[in-house]
Enzyme design. Structure first.
Site, mmCIF file in Angstrom:
data_model
loop_
_atom_site.group_PDB
_atom_site.id
_atom_site.type_symbol
_atom_site.label_atom_id
_atom_site.label_comp_id
_atom_site.label_asym_id
_atom_site.label_seq_id
_atom_site.Cartn_x
_atom_site.Cartn_y
_atom_site.Cartn_z
ATOM 1 N N ASP A 52 -15.571 19.156 67.928
ATOM 2 C CA ASP A 52 -15.445 20.082 67.005
ATOM 3 C C ASP A 52 -14.357 19.688 65.978
ATOM 4 O OD1 ASP A 52 -13.374 21.093 68.478
ATOM 5 O OD2 ASP A 52 -13.993 22.972 68.209
ATOM 6 N N GLU A 189 -5.700 19.845 77.827
ATOM 7 C CA GLU A 189 -5.009 19.264 76.835
ATOM 8 C C GLU A 189 -3.543 19.894 76.446
ATOM 9 O OE1 GLU A 189 -7.264 19.725 73.270
ATOM 10 O OE2 GLU A 189 -5.674 19.121 71.769
HETATM 11 O O1 KIV Z 1 -12.863 18.169 69.343
HETATM 12 C C1 KIV Z 1 -12.211 17.366 69.997
HETATM 13 O O2 KIV Z 1 -11.888 16.472 69.735
HETATM 14 C C2 KIV Z 1 -11.549 17.646 71.438
HETATM 15 C C3 KIV Z 1 -10.625 16.721 72.158
HETATM 16 C C4 KIV Z 1 -9.381 16.825 71.734
HETATM 17 C C5 KIV Z 1 -10.751 17.023 73.605
HETATM 18 O O3 KIV Z 1 -11.931 18.718 71.919
#
Ligand code: KIV
Length: 271
Positions: A52, A189
């Site tokens: 997202d 994260e």
């Molecule tokens: O949407 C994204 O890019 C993510 C990553 C940062 C893991 O969820």
């Protein structure tokens, strides 16, 4: 050259990919369109995350809260049409898995029908009913804990999570609850490396870190960050190219050639 992959990556193969059992680290990169997916797949990544983050990386929004499941399905479909050997992970956007399990399964199904082989969702124990419902509907689920961008307002900004003992303990607990509910992998994260290690040690399923230190079972980065296209990447990003600068220079050279009359040349004209 990347090692050639013998077969398409599957959910069971990822589930089994713990480094402590001798598996090499998993590599996941985001992609949001067909060219990005082709680049990632040709480079031999294990997983392509249609994140997202498309909202802020590609669509110009401030945060990830602005994309709907229909927008995500549009980008998942573009990636899936390239038929990558990497596993395609479709990111469930904010509010697509918060209301009730039936709504969550319908939204997960939209991403699967668009071409994802599994979905990802953010949050801890409160998400386990949704994880169970998705898994019951044969939709594999990747969890995501720590600095969860969809919680930007609740967190008061993009802040490193799990900095004290209690917060770290809660993250290990959250990861355990997600794995217990059926997640086949968990993204961790924006946490201190000790938390990345503790979560990884606690789980039988692999962890994939982003800003979570070197001890997770894999690493994920946003494609545009590692290519040097985004302006202000976070501390944990390593830029492997400066394609933003290279692209600006290329377009500026084209503009200069047009203005000077150097483009098109004889060779670029149909006779
Ligand atoms: O949407 C994204 O890019 C993510 C990553 C940062 C893991 O969820």
């Amino acid at each position: 050259m990347p090692e050639t992959r013998p077969a398409p990556v599957t959910v069971p193969a990822v589930r089994a990919a713990k480094r402590r059992h001798g598996h090499p680290p998993l590599v996941m990169v985001t992609a949001y369109d067909a060219p990005g997916a082709r680049v990632c797949d040709a480079a031999g990544v294990d997983l392509i995350l249609v994140g997202d983050s498309v909202a802020n990386v590609v669509l110009g929004y401030e945060d990830t809260l602005q994309v709907s499941v229909e927008v995500m399905a549009h980008h998942v479909a573009a990636v899936a049409r390239t038929r990558p050997g990497a596993l395609v992970v479709g990111d469930l956007p904010w509010l697509s898995y918060h209301l009730d399990p039936a709504d969550t399964v319908r939204n997960g199904g939209l991403l699967i029908r668009a071409g994802a082989q599994c979905v990802k969702l953010e949050g801890g124990a409160s998400r386990t009913p949704m994880v169970r419902a998705l898994v019951d509907a044969e939709i594999p689920v990747m969890g995501h804990i720590g600095l969860t961008p969809q919680s930007v307002h609740a967190m008061g900004g993009y802040r490193v999570q799990g900095r004290d003992d209690e917060a770290a303990r809660l993250l290990v607990e959250a990861a355990g609850a997600l794995a217990e509910a059926g997640c086949f992998a968990v993204v961790v994260e924006g946490v201190p490396e000790q938390v990345g290690s503790a979560v990884t040690a606690a789980l039988e399923v692999p962890t994939i870190g982003i800003g979570a230190g070197p001890h997770t079972d894999g690493q994920v980065l946003v494609l545009h960050d590692l290519l040097g296209v985004t302006a202000r990447p976070a501390r944990f990003v390593r830029r492997y190219a400066e394609l933003g600068e290279a692209a600006t220079a290329a377009v500026a050279a084209f503009a200069a050639d047009v203005r000077s009359g150097a483009f098109p040349s004889d060779a670029e004209v149909y006779r």
